[in-house]
Design a protein around this motif. Structure first.
Motif, PDB file in Angstrom:
ATOM      1  N   ARG A 180      47.677  37.111   1.544  1.00  0.00           N
ATOM      2  CA  ARG A 180      48.765  37.416   0.805  1.00  0.00           C
ATOM      3  C   ARG A 180      49.015  36.737  -0.580  1.00  0.00           C
ATOM      4  O   ARG A 180      49.357  37.656  -1.438  1.00  0.00           O
ATOM      5  N   ASP A 181      48.287  35.632  -0.630  1.00  0.00           N
ATOM      6  CA  ASP A 181      48.363  35.081  -1.712  1.00  0.00           C
ATOM      7  C   ASP A 181      47.204  35.411  -2.749  1.00  0.00           C
ATOM      8  O   ASP A 181      47.664  35.688  -4.057  1.00  0.00           O
ATOM      9  N   TRP A 182      46.208  35.645  -2.434  1.00  0.00           N
ATOM     10  CA  TRP A 182      45.257  36.484  -3.194  1.00  0.00           C
ATOM     11  C   TRP A 182      45.771  37.974  -3.618  1.00  0.00           C
ATOM     12  O   TRP A 182      45.652  38.248  -4.785  1.00  0.00           O
ATOM     13  N   LEU A 183      46.713  38.545  -2.789  1.00  0.00           N
ATOM     14  CA  LEU A 183      47.118  40.023  -3.291  1.00  0.00           C
ATOM     15  C   LEU A 183      48.055  39.827  -4.253  1.00  0.00           C
ATOM     16  O   LEU A 183      48.293  40.375  -5.402  1.00  0.00           O
ATOM     17  N   GLY A 184      48.833  38.668  -4.270  1.00  0.00           N
ATOM     18  CA  GLY A 184      49.749  37.952  -5.441  1.00  0.00           C
ATOM     19  C   GLY A 184      49.056  37.463  -6.361  1.00  0.00           C
ATOM     20  O   GLY A 184      49.574  38.279  -7.671  1.00  0.00           O
ATOM     21  N   LEU A 185      48.177  36.896  -6.507  1.00  0.00           N
ATOM     22  CA  LEU A 185      47.150  36.419  -7.487  1.00  0.00           C
ATOM     23  C   LEU A 185      46.577  37.769  -8.346  1.00  0.00           C
ATOM     24  O   LEU A 185      46.511  37.876  -9.576  1.00  0.00           O
ATOM     25  N   ALA A 186      46.144  38.615  -7.364  1.00  0.00           N
ATOM     26  CA  ALA A 186      45.545  40.035  -8.083  1.00  0.00           C
ATOM     27  C   ALA A 186      46.615  40.664  -8.730  1.00  0.00           C
ATOM     28  O   ALA A 186      46.471  41.016 -10.098  1.00  0.00           O
ATOM     29  N   GLY A 187      47.918  40.668  -8.395  1.00  0.00           N
ATOM     30  CA  GLY A 187      48.975  41.296  -9.160  1.00  0.00           C
ATOM     31  C   GLY A 187      49.252  40.793 -10.562  1.00  0.00           C
ATOM     32  O   GLY A 187      49.581  41.342 -11.371  1.00  0.00           O
ATOM     33  N   LEU A 188      49.467  39.281 -10.258  1.00  0.00           N
ATOM     34  CA  LEU A 188      49.538  38.433 -11.382  1.00  0.00           C
ATOM     35  C   LEU A 188      48.416  38.701 -12.719  1.00  0.00           C
ATOM     36  O   LEU A 188      48.727  38.894 -13.733  1.00  0.00           O
ATOM     37  N   ALA A 189      47.193  38.836 -12.107  1.00  0.00           N
ATOM     38  CA  ALA A 189      46.243  38.992 -13.056  1.00  0.00           C
ATOM     39  C   ALA A 189      46.361  40.290 -13.795  1.00  0.00           C
ATOM     40  O   ALA A 189      46.117  40.382 -15.064  1.00  0.00           O
ATOM     41  N   ALA A 220      55.378  35.210 -10.853  1.00  0.00           N
ATOM     42  CA  ALA A 220      54.721  33.843 -10.454  1.00  0.00           C
ATOM     43  C   ALA A 220      55.220  32.832  -9.963  1.00  0.00           C
ATOM     44  O   ALA A 220      54.589  31.913  -9.422  1.00  0.00           O
ATOM     45  N   SER A 221      56.602  32.914 -10.095  1.00  0.00           N
ATOM     46  CA  SER A 221      57.337  31.704  -9.550  1.00  0.00           C
ATOM     47  C   SER A 221      57.148  31.255  -8.190  1.00  0.00           C
ATOM     48  O   SER A 221      57.035  29.919  -7.953  1.00  0.00           O
ATOM     49  N   ARG A 222      56.858  32.085  -7.372  1.00  0.00           N
ATOM     50  CA  ARG A 222      56.697  31.646  -5.712  1.00  0.00           C
ATOM     51  C   ARG A 222      55.468  31.225  -5.616  1.00  0.00           C
ATOM     52  O   ARG A 222      55.132  29.996  -4.977  1.00  0.00           O
ATOM     53  N   LEU A 223      54.571  31.711  -6.369  1.00  0.00           N
ATOM     54  CA  LEU A 223      53.024  31.103  -6.296  1.00  0.00           C
ATOM     55  C   LEU A 223      53.035  29.744  -6.823  1.00  0.00           C
ATOM     56  O   LEU A 223      52.326  28.881  -6.572  1.00  0.00           O
ATOM     57  N   PHE A 224      53.609  29.495  -7.952  1.00  0.00           N
ATOM     58  CA  PHE A 224      53.625  28.350  -8.882  1.00  0.00           C
ATOM     59  C   PHE A 224      54.353  27.325  -7.847  1.00  0.00           C
ATOM     60  O   PHE A 224      53.879  26.272  -7.556  1.00  0.00           O
ATOM     61  N   ALA A 225      55.305  27.536  -7.216  1.00  0.00           N
ATOM     62  CA  ALA A 225      56.095  26.672  -6.152  1.00  0.00           C
ATOM     63  C   ALA A 225      55.159  26.305  -5.024  1.00  0.00           C
ATOM     64  O   ALA A 225      54.994  25.088  -4.776  1.00  0.00           O
ATOM     65  N   ARG A 226      54.449  27.333  -4.563  1.00  0.00           N
ATOM     66  CA  ARG A 226      53.348  26.989  -3.463  1.00  0.00           C
ATOM     67  C   ARG A 226      52.121  26.175  -3.865  1.00  0.00           C
ATOM     68  O   ARG A 226      51.514  25.466  -3.140  1.00  0.00           O
ATOM     69  N   HIS A 227      51.601  26.624  -4.834  1.00  0.00           N
ATOM     70  CA  HIS A 227      50.336  26.201  -5.141  1.00  0.00           C
ATOM     71  C   HIS A 227      49.979  25.575  -6.482  1.00  0.00           C
ATOM     72  O   HIS A 227      48.949  24.899  -6.812  1.00  0.00           O
ATOM     73  N   GLY A 228      51.200  25.228  -7.421  1.00  0.00           N
ATOM     74  CA  GLY A 228      51.165  24.617  -8.594  1.00  0.00           C
ATOM     75  C   GLY A 228      50.523  25.605  -9.735  1.00  0.00           C
ATOM     76  O   GLY A 228      49.768  26.721  -9.575  1.00  0.00           O
TER      77      GLY A 228
END
Length: 315
Positions: free
Chosen positions: A79-88, A184-192
């Protein structure tokens, strides 16, 4: 002799002074980068600039990951990779392409001013998504900022000039970046921030190279002068990549509340450097519109809704 508790340690005071020096230097660096990129794009075009960016910045991202994690990079869930793909897709493929084309069509001062609307757009998106109310000061700030932008763009849009199209694209780019910031706020909170920025840059590399390869292949790279190469590397590796690392360090040492207002120095710094280096001129109407937009954004971003309570945090 005892230590006076009313005075902070000398080392902390020295660090804060150095942080302020770094902050002012960074504003000068970022403000000048608008003119540097305009000069580079005049030689190679916007597509080639983006192509070069996604050769340089992914290499910087890999170097940063190796420095922080060695060869054992953090593993993420699907799910994180899917989120990163969306952010990209949102932050790189959409935002960077639109922003670069807009800067090429517009001016350095317009690019800096309209980009400064980003915090206001971010706050608006957060407010809408979380169904929060606006204070009267925030409503007035949004209205003033939008009116300032209309005044600033009035001469260009009325005459249907190319720069007017560039400014409209800059507004779209600012909105795209704000949407990326909120998403990106949630991914920032989880992974920096560092890990998310590095991974999204790497995910966007191949699509960005493919999209901009046709323009890049038309550039006679071997015949470019040393000044163009120096400006290109300076803009991408120093101002963009190292600048964001310095910004993260400043936020850690000074706090976001102290660093955020510094961003309002960018439009006047960019305008002054563009006037000196590129000969850009400003009418009284443009200056008035810029001041209205700046005051409106500041009022929108830094005003606080009492209902939010003292623990409210700005995005």
């Amino acid at each position: 002799m005892g230590i006076n508790p009313n005075h902070p340690p000398v080392s902390g005071t020295v660090r804060r002074r150095w942080a302020l020096v770094v902050a002012l230097a960074l504003m000068l660096l970022w403000g000048s980068n608008y003119s540097v990129q305009k000069a580079v794009m005049a030689q190679i075009g916007p597509g080639a600039l983006v192509f070069a960016r996604y050769l340089v910045t992914p290499a910087c991202a890999i170097a940063l990951l190796l420095w922080r994690h060695g060869w054992h990079w953090p593993r993420l869930e699907r799910r994180d990779w899917l989120g990163l793909a969306g952010l990209a897709l949102l932050g790189h493929i959409a935002h960077v392409n639109v922003m670069t084309q807009a800067m090429h069509l517009s001016t350095a001062f317009s690019s800096a001013l309209i980009s400064a609307l980003g915090p206001m757009f971010t706050l608006l998106l957060v407010r809408v998504l979380h169904s929060q109310r606006f204070t009267r000061l925030q409503v007035g700030g949004v209205a003033l900022a939008m009116a300032g932008v209309l005044v600033f763009l009035s001469d260009k849009v009325a005459l249907m000039r190319t720069q007017g199209l560039g400014d409209l694209l800059l507004l779209l780019a600012a909105l795209l970046f704000s949407a990326h910031t909120v998403a990106a706020s949630r991914l920032f909170a989880r992974h920096g921030v560092t890990l998310v920025m590095a991974y999204t840059t790497l995910l966007a590399m191949v699509p960005m190279l493919l999209i901009n390869a046709p323009q890049a292949l038309q550039v006679p790279w071997a015949s470019l002068g040393a000044a163009v190469w120096g400006a290109l590397l300076w803009s991408l590796a120093v101002a963009s990549f190292a600048g964001w690392l310095a910004w993260g360090w400043l936020n850690d040492h000074l706090g976001v509340a102290r660093t955020a207002p510094l961003l309002y120095l960018l439009p006047p710094v960019a305008g002054l450097i563009s006037w000196l280096a590129l000969g850009e001129t400003f009418s009284a109407l443009k200056i008035a519109g810029a001041m209205m937009a700046g005051v409106g954004v500041a009022a929108t971003q830094f005003s606080c809704n009492p209902a939010d309570g003292p623990r409210r945090r700005s995005p």
